[in-house]
Write a protein that holds these residues in place. Structure first.
Motif, PDB file in Angstrom:
ATOM      1  N   GLY A   1      35.292  94.610 -10.563  1.00 29.47           N
ATOM      2  CA  GLY A   1      34.740  94.640  -9.220  1.00 29.47           C
ATOM      3  C   GLY A   1      33.651  93.601  -9.115  1.00 29.47           C
ATOM      4  O   GLY A   1      33.151  93.107 -10.126  1.00 29.47           O
ATOM      5  N   GLY A   2      33.272  93.277  -7.891  1.00 25.51           N
ATOM      6  CA  GLY A   2      32.267  92.238  -7.760  1.00 25.51           C
ATOM      7  C   GLY A   2      31.717  92.087  -6.373  1.00 25.51           C
ATOM      8  O   GLY A   2      32.018  92.850  -5.447  1.00 25.51           O
ATOM      9  N   PHE A   3      30.898  91.062  -6.246  1.00 26.15           N
ATOM     10  CA  PHE A   3      30.145  90.751  -5.041  1.00 26.15           C
ATOM     11  C   PHE A   3      30.695  89.461  -4.442  1.00 26.15           C
ATOM     12  O   PHE A   3      30.833  88.454  -5.147  1.00 26.15           O
ATOM     13  CB  PHE A   3      28.671  90.598  -5.433  1.00 26.15           C
ATOM     14  N   ASN A   4      31.036  89.489  -3.159  1.00 26.97           N
ATOM     15  CA  ASN A   4      31.634  88.334  -2.483  1.00 26.97           C
ATOM     16  C   ASN A   4      30.645  87.635  -1.559  1.00 26.97           C
ATOM     17  O   ASN A   4      29.842  88.287  -0.880  1.00 26.97           O
ATOM     18  CB  ASN A   4      32.824  88.771  -1.609  1.00 26.97           C
ATOM     19  N   MET A   5      30.716  86.314  -1.523  1.00 27.88           N
ATOM     20  CA  MET A   5      30.078  85.519  -0.481  1.00 27.88           C
ATOM     21  C   MET A   5      31.186  84.728   0.197  1.00 27.88           C
ATOM     22  O   MET A   5      31.832  83.887  -0.435  1.00 27.88           O
ATOM     23  CB  MET A   5      29.027  84.578  -1.077  1.00 27.88           C
ATOM     24  N   SER A   6      31.417  84.988   1.476  1.00 29.29           N
ATOM     25  CA  SER A   6      32.577  84.426   2.163  1.00 29.29           C
ATOM     26  C   SER A   6      32.165  83.699   3.436  1.00 29.29           C
ATOM     27  O   SER A   6      31.152  84.020   4.059  1.00 29.29           O
ATOM     28  CB  SER A   6      33.558  85.536   2.546  1.00 29.29           C
ATOM     29  N   ASN A   7      32.976  82.726   3.818  1.00 30.77           N
ATOM     30  CA  ASN A   7      32.901  82.156   5.160  1.00 30.77           C
ATOM     31  C   ASN A   7      34.256  81.583   5.531  1.00 30.77           C
ATOM     32  O   ASN A   7      35.222  81.675   4.774  1.00 30.77           O
ATOM     33  CB  ASN A   7      31.757  81.142   5.313  1.00 30.77           C
ATOM     34  N   LEU A   8      34.344  81.020   6.723  1.00 31.02           N
ATOM     35  CA  LEU A   8      35.561  80.398   7.205  1.00 31.02           C
ATOM     36  C   LEU A   8      35.304  78.909   7.377  1.00 31.02           C
ATOM     37  O   LEU A   8      34.223  78.510   7.802  1.00 31.02           O
ATOM     38  CB  LEU A   8      35.999  81.005   8.542  1.00 31.02           C
ATOM     39  N   TYR A   9      36.271  78.090   7.045  1.00 28.94           N
ATOM     40  CA  TYR A   9      36.097  76.653   7.182  1.00 28.94           C
ATOM     41  C   TYR A   9      37.276  76.040   7.929  1.00 28.94           C
ATOM     42  O   TYR A   9      38.377  76.575   7.943  1.00 28.94           O
ATOM     43  CB  TYR A   9      35.930  75.986   5.810  1.00 28.94           C
ATOM     44  N   GLN A  10      36.997  74.917   8.551  1.00 25.56           N
ATOM     45  CA  GLN A  10      38.012  74.151   9.259  1.00 25.56           C
ATOM     46  C   GLN A  10      38.111  72.771   8.634  1.00 25.56           C
ATOM     47  O   GLN A  10      37.293  72.393   7.793  1.00 25.56           O
ATOM     48  CB  GLN A  10      37.639  74.038  10.744  1.00 25.56           C
ATOM     49  N   SER A  11      39.099  72.000   9.059  1.00 27.22           N
ATOM     50  CA  SER A  11      39.297  70.672   8.477  1.00 27.22           C
ATOM     51  C   SER A  11      38.152  69.722   8.830  1.00 27.22           C
ATOM     52  O   SER A  11      37.796  68.845   8.044  1.00 27.22           O
ATOM     53  CB  SER A  11      40.622  70.076   8.959  1.00 27.22           C
ATOM     54  N   LYS A  12      37.526  69.930   9.986  1.00 24.88           N
ATOM     55  CA  LYS A  12      36.480  69.022  10.435  1.00 24.88           C
ATOM     56  C   LYS A  12      35.071  69.526  10.145  1.00 24.88           C
ATOM     57  O   LYS A  12      34.135  68.745  10.078  1.00 24.88           O
ATOM     58  CB  LYS A  12      36.628  68.760  11.938  1.00 24.88           C
ATOM     59  N   ALA A  13      34.908  70.845  10.023  1.00 20.80           N
ATOM     60  CA  ALA A  13      33.553  71.374   9.839  1.00 20.80           C
ATOM     61  C   ALA A  13      33.607  72.717   9.148  1.00 20.80           C
ATOM     62  O   ALA A  13      34.553  73.490   9.310  1.00 20.80           O
ATOM     63  CB  ALA A  13      32.851  71.511  11.185  1.00 20.80           C
ATOM     64  N   ASP A  14      32.576  72.994   8.362  1.00 23.17           N
ATOM     65  CA  ASP A  14      32.441  74.274   7.687  1.00 23.17           C
ATOM     66  C   ASP A  14      31.541  75.203   8.504  1.00 23.17           C
ATOM     67  O   ASP A  14      30.607  74.771   9.152  1.00 23.17           O
ATOM     68  CB  ASP A  14      31.821  74.104   6.299  1.00 23.17           C
ATOM     69  N   ASP A  15      31.846  76.508   8.415  1.00 24.20           N
ATOM     70  CA  ASP A  15      30.948  77.516   8.965  1.00 24.20           C
ATOM     71  C   ASP A  15      29.891  77.784   7.894  1.00 24.20           C
ATOM     72  O   ASP A  15      30.210  78.210   6.795  1.00 24.20           O
ATOM     73  CB  ASP A  15      31.751  78.786   9.277  1.00 24.20           C
ATOM     74  N   ASN A  16      28.628  77.532   8.212  1.00 32.07           N
ATOM     75  CA  ASN A  16      27.563  77.639   7.222  1.00 32.07           C
ATOM     76  C   ASN A  16      27.063  79.058   7.004  1.00 32.07           C
ATOM     77  O   ASN A  16      26.167  79.275   6.197  1.00 32.07           O
ATOM     78  CB  ASN A  16      26.373  76.765   7.627  1.00 32.07           C
ATOM     79  N   ASN A  17      27.571  80.027   7.749  1.00 30.65           N
ATOM     80  CA  ASN A  17      27.056  81.377   7.694  1.00 30.65           C
ATOM     81  C   ASN A  17      27.859  82.224   6.716  1.00 30.65           C
ATOM     82  O   ASN A  17      29.055  82.428   6.890  1.00 30.65           O
ATOM     83  CB  ASN A  17      27.092  82.012   9.081  1.00 30.65           C
TER      84      ASN A  17
ATOM     85  N   ASN B   1      35.694  81.634  -0.359  1.00 29.24           N
ATOM     86  CA  ASN B   1      35.107  82.819  -0.972  1.00 29.24           C
ATOM     87  C   ASN B   1      34.605  82.538  -2.389  1.00 29.24           C
ATOM     88  O   ASN B   1      35.299  81.929  -3.198  1.00 29.24           O
ATOM     89  CB  ASN B   1      36.174  83.922  -0.999  1.00 29.24           C
ATOM     90  N   LEU B   2      33.381  82.974  -2.675  1.00 25.35           N
ATOM     91  CA  LEU B   2      32.801  82.901  -4.011  1.00 25.35           C
ATOM     92  C   LEU B   2      32.517  84.319  -4.486  1.00 25.35           C
ATOM     93  O   LEU B   2      31.909  85.108  -3.760  1.00 25.35           O
ATOM     94  CB  LEU B   2      31.511  82.084  -3.997  1.00 25.35           C
ATOM     95  N   THR B   3      32.957  84.638  -5.710  1.00 27.17           N
ATOM     96  CA  THR B   3      32.824  85.990  -6.244  1.00 27.17           C
ATOM     97  C   THR B   3      32.070  85.992  -7.566  1.00 27.17           C
ATOM     98  O   THR B   3      32.367  85.189  -8.457  1.00 27.17           O
ATOM     99  CB  THR B   3      34.219  86.614  -6.471  1.00 27.17           C
ATOM    100  N   LEU B   4      31.122  86.898  -7.681  1.00 25.78           N
ATOM    101  CA  LEU B   4      30.505  87.229  -8.959  1.00 25.78           C
ATOM    102  C   LEU B   4      31.069  88.581  -9.362  1.00 25.78           C
ATOM    103  O   LEU B   4      30.906  89.566  -8.637  1.00 25.78           O
ATOM    104  CB  LEU B   4      28.980  87.298  -8.823  1.00 25.78           C
ATOM    105  N   TYR B   5      31.781  88.639 -10.515  1.00 25.72           N
ATOM    106  CA  TYR B   5      32.482  89.872 -10.862  1.00 25.72           C
ATOM    107  C   TYR B   5      32.054  90.424 -12.218  1.00 25.72           C
ATOM    108  O   TYR B   5      31.515  89.716 -13.073  1.00 25.72           O
ATOM    109  CB  TYR B   5      33.997  89.658 -10.838  1.00 25.72           C
ATOM    110  N   LEU B   6      32.329  91.710 -12.386  1.00 20.23           N
ATOM    111  CA  LEU B   6      32.113  92.427 -13.646  1.00 20.23           C
ATOM    112  C   LEU B   6      33.405  93.173 -13.957  1.00 20.23           C
ATOM    113  O   LEU B   6      33.957  93.861 -13.083  1.00 20.23           O
ATOM    114  CB  LEU B   6      30.955  93.412 -13.505  1.00 20.23           C
TER     115      LEU B   6
END
Length: 214
Positions: A37-53, A204-209
């Motif tokens: 299991g782990g902790f996710n940091m996610s966002n959505l991105y497009q070809s022209k721009a990333d969502d920074n949130n 998506n970036l995950t830190l898992y255990l």
């Protein structure tokens, strides 16, 4: 702060700390079955721009490590994982944030290479099935609404890569998932204009255990 930048910074710190704990020893990979299991940091991105949130979430499931040589293994997993994005707004009339949440059953299939007995790198791909989604708002405008999954692409797929450190029976690691399919479906308006909403892909970036059961 983009997930790409987060991953590079986190990976650098993770590797620096991990190598300080590793020892040169037999790097044979063994058959394993376990939970993770782990902790996710996610966002959505497009070809022209990333969502920074970044939207914070979690993942949980089971995994197996199946050796194909002394130090290489195939690692399939079955996970429940959350993805999506968060958007802050302040337009002079109202301010707050909106969270777009996507919940998937995800099946990664990875090639794992043991660099040492305690340290591994892994890479491969994943396929996901969307089980639920909702959008919530906090601030001047408060709402909580489920989204019909028929209005979104139910299947998602992408690439995965990460690193792990093993402290038998517990392991920790970092993994980056890069989506290749759009979250929204392609639609056509009455005027004949084709559009996709949301015209974005998962990031998506995950830190898992993980914990070995056998």
């Amino acid at each position: 702060m983009k997930i790409h930048s987060n991953f590079l910074c986190a990976l650098t710190l993770f590797l620096t700390a991990s190598f300080g704990m590793l020892h040169a020893q037999d790097n044979n990979v063994n058959t394993e079955f376990g939970v993770k299991g782990g902790f996710n940091m996610s966002n959505l991105y497009q070809s022209k721009a990333d969502d920074n949130n970044v939207l914070y979430g979690f993942n949980a499931g089971v995994y197996a490590t199946l050796p194909i040589s002394d130090f290489i293994a195939i690692q399939p997993e079955i996970l429940f994982t959350t993805k999506g994005a968060e958007l802050d707004y302040n337009n002079g009339i109202a301010s707050g944030n909106t969270k777009f949440r996507l919940n998937y059953i995800e099946v990664p299939l990875l090639v794992r290479v043991n660099i040492t007995k305690n340290f591994n790198i892994h890479a491969g791909g994943y396929a996901s099935y969307l089980v639920s989604s909702k959008v919530t708002g906090d601030g001047d405008i408060i709402f909580d609404q489920k989204i019909d999954t028929d209005n979104l692409n139910k299947f998602d797929a992408g690439l995965s890569a990460g690193v792990g450190v093993d402290f038998n029976p517990i392991s920790i690691g970092l993994r980056y998932n890069h989506g290749l399919t759009t979250v929204g479906k392609e639609r056509t308006t009455l005027a004949g204009t084709t559009y996709t909403f949301p015209d974005a892909k998962n990031n998506n970036l995950t830190l898992y255990l993980s914990y070995k059961l056998n």
